[in-house]
Enzyme design. Structure first.
Site, PDB file in Angstrom:
ATOM      1  N   ARG A  27       3.359   2.982  11.649  1.00  0.00           N
ATOM      2  CA  ARG A  27       4.297   2.595   9.951  1.00  0.00           C
ATOM      3  C   ARG A  27       5.873   4.395  11.663  1.00  0.00           C
ATOM      4  NH1 ARG A  27      -0.116   3.264   7.143  1.00  0.00           N
ATOM      5  NH2 ARG A  27      -0.302   3.543   5.102  1.00  0.00           N
ATOM      6  N   SER A 168      -5.506   1.626  -3.149  1.00  0.00           N
ATOM      7  CA  SER A 168      -4.740   0.963  -1.200  1.00  0.00           C
ATOM      8  C   SER A 168      -3.564   0.984  -0.923  1.00  0.00           C
ATOM      9  CB  SER A 168      -4.858  -0.748  -1.468  1.00  0.00           C
ATOM     10  OG  SER A 168      -4.264  -1.375   0.299  1.00  0.00           O
ATOM     11  N   ASP A 320     -12.870   5.052   5.406  1.00  0.00           N
ATOM     12  CA  ASP A 320     -13.019   4.465   6.362  1.00  0.00           C
ATOM     13  C   ASP A 320     -14.128   4.714   6.964  1.00  0.00           C
ATOM     14  OD1 ASP A 320     -11.236   2.440   6.440  1.00  0.00           O
ATOM     15  OD2 ASP A 320      -9.504   3.587   7.719  1.00  0.00           O
TER      16      ASP A 320
HETATM   17  C1  S3P Z   1      -5.243   1.966   5.731  1.00  0.00           C
HETATM   18  C2  S3P Z   1      -5.470   2.077   4.431  1.00  0.00           C
HETATM   19  C3  S3P Z   1      -6.803   1.573   4.256  1.00  0.00           C
HETATM   20  C4  S3P Z   1      -7.575   1.997   5.711  1.00  0.00           C
HETATM   21  C5  S3P Z   1      -7.088   1.273   6.889  1.00  0.00           C
HETATM   22  C6  S3P Z   1      -5.164   2.186   6.924  1.00  0.00           C
HETATM   23  C7  S3P Z   1      -3.370   2.169   6.204  1.00  0.00           C
HETATM   24  O1  S3P Z   1      -6.646   0.560   4.227  1.00  0.00           O
HETATM   25  O2  S3P Z   1      -8.617   1.348   4.956  1.00  0.00           O
HETATM   26  O3  S3P Z   1      -8.120   1.892   7.706  1.00  0.00           O
HETATM   27  O4  S3P Z   1      -2.856   2.011   7.383  1.00  0.00           O
HETATM   28  O5  S3P Z   1      -2.522   2.618   4.957  1.00  0.00           O
HETATM   29  P1  S3P Z   1      -6.788  -0.001   2.661  1.00  0.00           P
HETATM   30  O6  S3P Z   1      -5.121  -0.212   1.897  1.00  0.00           O
HETATM   31  O7  S3P Z   1      -6.819  -0.961   2.112  1.00  0.00           O
HETATM   32  O8  S3P Z   1      -8.014   0.594   1.672  1.00  0.00           O
END
Ligand code: S3P
Length: 442
Positions: A27, A168, A320
């Protein structure tokens, strides 16, 4: 492919310098590329996934420079100011890079082609394509919304109100990144709150983001077309990476380790809460704020763990960490029940299946359900003595290496290469704490 064997090990001790947070590093670079002026970031994760994002942003015309270990500088081109890339954008193994970039690209007047490695090309992108198409993005993808895909952004994006069908943060963040280029308000409604790094960082770059908890969920409202101003970002150590040495120290009798500056955003830190409920001694020192994210130093001591029922509503805050939690559960006394895990099937691998298979191969009693995992621990070292296929999944590789350190017999991972996506230096760091690894068959 590079295989590696984890040997049953004794106590770990010392300082574990965990690398920067993967989510926040992606980000920081992306918002830096959309800001006016020069953004500096320290503690940036220099894993493969983030390096891919840096390369993609360069291909879009942003200046992205590395000044030293973890020290990066981004000269942005302003919201809507990125240039059309003249070649395919390759995101490697990174779902976060690919999905967030789709939102970013939706707001730039260009056409781009995206791809990734064997694992990423199997993962669903439809969850991002669907809301971004409603905003006006045109996408041609392989069947099932798979990469490679081609997208063309419209002249003007439409702001939308969108209720997330899956919990998500990647989907939420893609919509917010696109919403930066849309006039008016873009609203995302989350039935279950997910990591809010994007919201925090958008504010730090000067965007207006309102967050309201309502009966139907959390409403996140972004005001479109802001001018983002470059800023300084301090990236905390990644709690998801910290979980690996943490569990290893908990399981190996006599261990005591310290992990400095670990990010403890409440929407990320569920694994530490769960481990404490299992009896883990994890103390926090020097709680502080690092550029809008809470961090603390952690001290972890070996602890006798017991099985617990993990509340399913906690899943988004530790999504995770289930593979390494399952490894902790394999050594705990009693049964650990983990539910609400359907999303684990669409991570870098089908983590539910791969964890269940791997634990069974190591002599652990485990039950895999459609969206659940039940691990029966016996309060002693599991047998181990297996070779595990990592399936291009960094967290599977690290989890089963930790299992091998705390098992009766060595555990071999067929390919530890993917670990570099999120935790470069993992084996060296663990060796420095006292863990033992060997070439297979040595
Ligand atoms: C993340 C969100 C999660 C996570 C990934 C990193 C992020 O995924 O599993 O390792 O940086 O927004 P999801 O948005 O698919 O849950």
């Amino acid at each position: 492919m590079t295989a590696l064997t984890a040997q049953p090990s004794g106590a770990l001790s010392g300082e574990a310098p965990v690398p920067g947070d993967k989510s926040i590093s992606h980000r920081a670079l992306m918002l830096g590329a959309l800001a006016v002026g020069e953004t500096t970031a320290s503690g940036v994760l220099e894993g493969e996934d983030v390096l891919r994002t840096a390369a993609v942003l360069r291909a879009l015309g942003a200046e992205v420079e590395r000044d030293g270990p973890g020290l990066w500088r981004v000269r942005g081109r302003g919201v809507g100011g990125l240039a059309e890339p003249d070649d395919v954008l390759d995101f490697g193994n990174s779902g976060t890079g690919a999905r967030l970039a789709m939102g970013l690209l939706a707001g730039q007047p260009l056409t781009a082609v995206m791809t990734g490695d064997d694992s990423l090309r199997r993962r669903p992108m439809g969850r991002v394509i669907e809301p971004l198409s409603r905003m006006g993005l045109s996408v041609i993808s392989r069947a099932g919304g798979r990469l490679p895909l081609t997208l063309t952004a419209p002249e003007t994006l439409l702001p939308i109100e969108y209720r997330l069908p899956v919990a998500s943060a990647q989907v939420k963040s893609a919509i917010l990144l696109a919403g930066l280029s849309a006039p008016g308000e873009t609203r995302v409604i989350e039935p279950e709150a997910t990591r809010d790094h994007s919201e925090r960082m958008l504010r730090a770059f000067g965007a207006t983001v309102a967050v309201e908890d309502r009966p139907d969920g959390r409403h996140i409202v972004l005001t479109g077309q802001p001018e983002l101003a470059a800023t300084g970002v301090v990236v905390p150590a990644d709690p998801s990476s910290a979980a690996f040495p943490t569990v290893a120290a908990l399981l190996l009798e006599g261990s005591e380790i310290r992990l400095g500056g670990v990010g403890l955003n409440p929407l990320r830190a569920g694994v530490f809460e769960t481990l404490r409920e299992m009896g883990a001694e994890i103390s926090e020192e020097n709680r502080r704020d690092a550029a809008g994210e809470p961090v603390a130093d952690l001290r972890v001591r070996a602890s006798a763990l017991k099985g617990v029922e993990v509340p399913p509503e906690r899943a988004p805050s530790m999504i995770d960490e289930y593979p390494i939690l399952a490894v902790a559960a394999a050594s705990a006394q009693g049964t650990t029940v983990m539910r609400g895990l359907a999303e684990l099937r669409v991570k870098e691998s089908d983590r539910l299946a791969v964890v269940a298979r791997g634990l069974a191969a190591c002599g652990v009693e485990v039950e895999e359900g459609p969206d659940s995992l039940v691990v029966h621990g016996r309060g002693e070292r599991p047998r181990g003595g297996a070779t595990i296929a990592a399936e291009l999944d960094h967290r599977i590789a690290m989890s089963f290496l930790v299992l091998g350190l705390a098992a009766e017999e060595p555990v071999t991972i067929d390919d530890v290469g993917p670990i570099d996506t999120s935790f470069p230096g993992f084996v060296g760091l663990m060796t420095g704490l006292g863990a033992q690894f060997a070439e297979p068959g040595a």
